[in-house]
Design a protein around this motif. Structure first.
Motif: not given
Lengths: 336, 210
Positions: A197, A199-200, A202, A204, A219, A222, B33, B36-38, B42, B179, B182-183, B186
């Motif tokens: 992403v 803005e991230a 690195k 995910g 996305h 997992a 992070s 999630g999407d980190a 933002s 979201r 789903y992990a 983890r």
């Protein structure tokens, strides 16, 4: 991170400006709302279709705006739903249509923001129905609909509902056809590398050199499990079997097939998967009457692919084959 | 601050909250992070910057409900995603509890957060223990109620403490909504980013009486 961008927080508006510049004969952009609309609206007596979601899935959803598919697509930040204000601005452009159908991928942010926008628009007198697409079979069966994400099969729903609306069907009929498609459809994917992403900055998640993840969402969230990278025919075999069992496909069924690239896998590999899917369908006695192969619902630069199978009746088959003139699906009427 | 908050006080508190989230952007991204999407920071920073902008455009003399409502509209109409909708609901319901009031007592403050919690749960379907913002919000709302006789300073300090404990507790939870669920396994060991944002809001609130 190596990306062809200017600023990480400007990727969505700049992408949309480029999209409009490229496809200006088909679409126009509402920049504030980050909404892509048809250049020439459909006639007011017909039902309008709106979809959208986080960016990073291009050509979804703006690529499906045009004759025979969507009327509006609204883009959120990368992998984040658009907000209700954006959606309301787009809905306002559709207020003269004979009702509006929202096509929503089953992710919590999308369901909430589209839901809030629908409630607010309905208060102002709009006639709105929603269909939530939950085609992902990787994590749960149909007894747990909340756990099924909305992924690449959403494109088939856009196509079917779009053709139905174009034929002048009423809102309830368009919605019923979209729901029929969702009920007879399953998708499942594999990832070979993660995505970043902007803005991230690195990835995910990480995958080892010889590792892949089966059953992930769009996305990079997992999947069902990690395993060593398998040959294409074995990947196709696993995905096919899971979807066939989920949908309950039987010998003699007619189906549509989508082999979808996640962004970082070349067409060469996608066609190898398509070959495997065709052989599996033949063995199972399934008759493929409509196929798409390519990048239809991506996850940025993720390497990987998903398979979607949709059971067809005569009506769905005809709607899939109907003409569409959009940036991402451009097909003439049958026989032309 | 005195033992009621007037419109000027509410304006100050909302600005403190916006600035706290905006300043927390990178830390919230880092926390997100884990599973999630980190990008939680933002999105939240974008939403609360919009909220600040909307608040600043409300003319002086506006009542408390109008201020919170303007702030809520910015949160909801900013970065989008699940967090925009949920934090927008938190403030949007708060505005309703303040309708017609010229000042807020500690009990009114508690009522705002209780109503906000209910709105968040109605929209997001999360229960306590699902590893979401509710795990910080629910104990904070309870602490605001239980300590409303103690005055704002002590009341908000207790709520902040409760929210922080709630954040800490999310590390041991399996995600049950959003979201990150789903992990699966983890998600264990990671603290929830949404709950962390709630704690930042409470930190800003408590700082108004320091």
């Amino acid at each position: 991170m190596k990306k062809i961008i200017n600023q990480a927080n400007r990727v969505v508006p700049e992408m949309l400006e480029g999209f409009e510049a490229t496809h200006s004969r088909l679409v126009r952009l509402l920049p504030e709302a980050r909404a892509v609309l048809r250049r020439i609206p459909k006639s007011p007596g017909k039902v309008a279709l709106i979809s959208g979601g986080g960016s990073g899935h291009e050509p979804a959803h703006a690529g499906y705006v045009g004759f025979g598919m969507l009327d509006a697509a609204v883009a959120g930040n990368v992998f984040a739903s658009p907000n209700p204000e954006q959606l309301l601005a787009a809905l306002d452009e559709l207020k003269n249509q004979a009702g509006i159908l929202m096509i929503i991928k089953n992710y919590s942010g999308d369901v909430m923001n589209f839901g809030i926008a629908a409630e607010m628009a309905a208060e102002k007198g709009a006639i709105i129905e929603k269909v939530v697409v939950n085609d992902d079979v990787a994590l749960a069966g149909r007894d747990k609909p909340d756990w099924r994400r909305g992924i690449a099969g959403t494109v088939f729903v856009h196509k079917i509902a779009g053709a139905a609306a174009e034929k002048g069907m009423r809102l309830a009929e368009v919605r019923e056809l979209a729901e029929r498609a969702v009920a007879g459809m399953g998708s499942m994917g594999v990832a070979l590398s993660p995505c970043i992403v902007p803005e991230a900055g690195k990835p995910g998640f990480s995958l080892g050199e010889n590792e892949m993840e089966i059953g992930l969402g769009i996305h990079g969230e997992a999947g069902a499990r990690k395993t060593a990278v398998l040959p294409a025919d074995e990947i196709a075999g696993e995905l096919f079997a899971r979807i066939r069992d989920d949908v309950g496909l039987k010998s003699g069924d007619k189906v549509a097939v989508l082999v979808n690239g996640l962004g970082g896998t070349p067409p060469l590999e996608l066609y190898i998967l398509a070959r495997a899917a065709r052989r599996l369908a033949d063995q199972a006695g399934l008759n493929i009457s409509y196929s798409l192969v390519g990048n239809y619902m991506t996850s940025l630069e993720m390497a990987g692919a998903s398979l979607t199978l949709l059971r067809l009746d005569a009506e769905l088959e005809e709607l899939l084959a109907a003409p569409a003139l959009t940036p991402a699906i451009y097909q003439p009427a049958p026989g032309q | 601050m005195p033992e009621t908050i007037d419109a000027g006080g509410v304006r100050k508190i909302l600005l403190l909250m916006a600035d706290k989230i905006i300043a927390g952007r990178d830390r919230l991204n880092e926390i997100d992070s884990g599973i999630g999407d980190a990008d939680h920071g933002s999105g939240m920073a974008q939403s609360f910057a919009k909220a600040r902008e909307r608040l600043e455009s409300v003319p002086p003399g506006a009542d408390i409900a109008a201020l919170i409502k303007a702030f809520a509209s910015g949160v909801m109409g900013g970065g989008g995603g699940a967090s925009g909708a949920l934090f927008g609901a938190l403030f949007g319901e708060g505005a309703k509890t303040a309708a017609g009031k010229e000042s807020l007592s500690p009990a009114d403050l508690a009522a705002w957060w209780r109503a906000g919690l209910a709105a968040v749960q109605a929209r997001g379907k999360a229960k306590p223990g699902d590893k979401t913002m509710v795990d910080a919000l629910e104990p904070a709302a309870r602490a605001l109620e239980e300590n409303s006789a103690a005055g704002f300073g002590s009341q908000t300090a207790k709520a902040l403490e409760a929210a922080r404990q709630g954040v800490e507790a999310t590390k041991g939870m399996l995600a049950g909504q959003g979201r990150s669920r789903y992990a699966g396994e983890r998600s264990l060991g990671h603290q929830d980013a949404g709950a962390t944002s709630v704690a930042l809001l409470l930190e800003a609130l408590a700082s108004a009486w320091k």
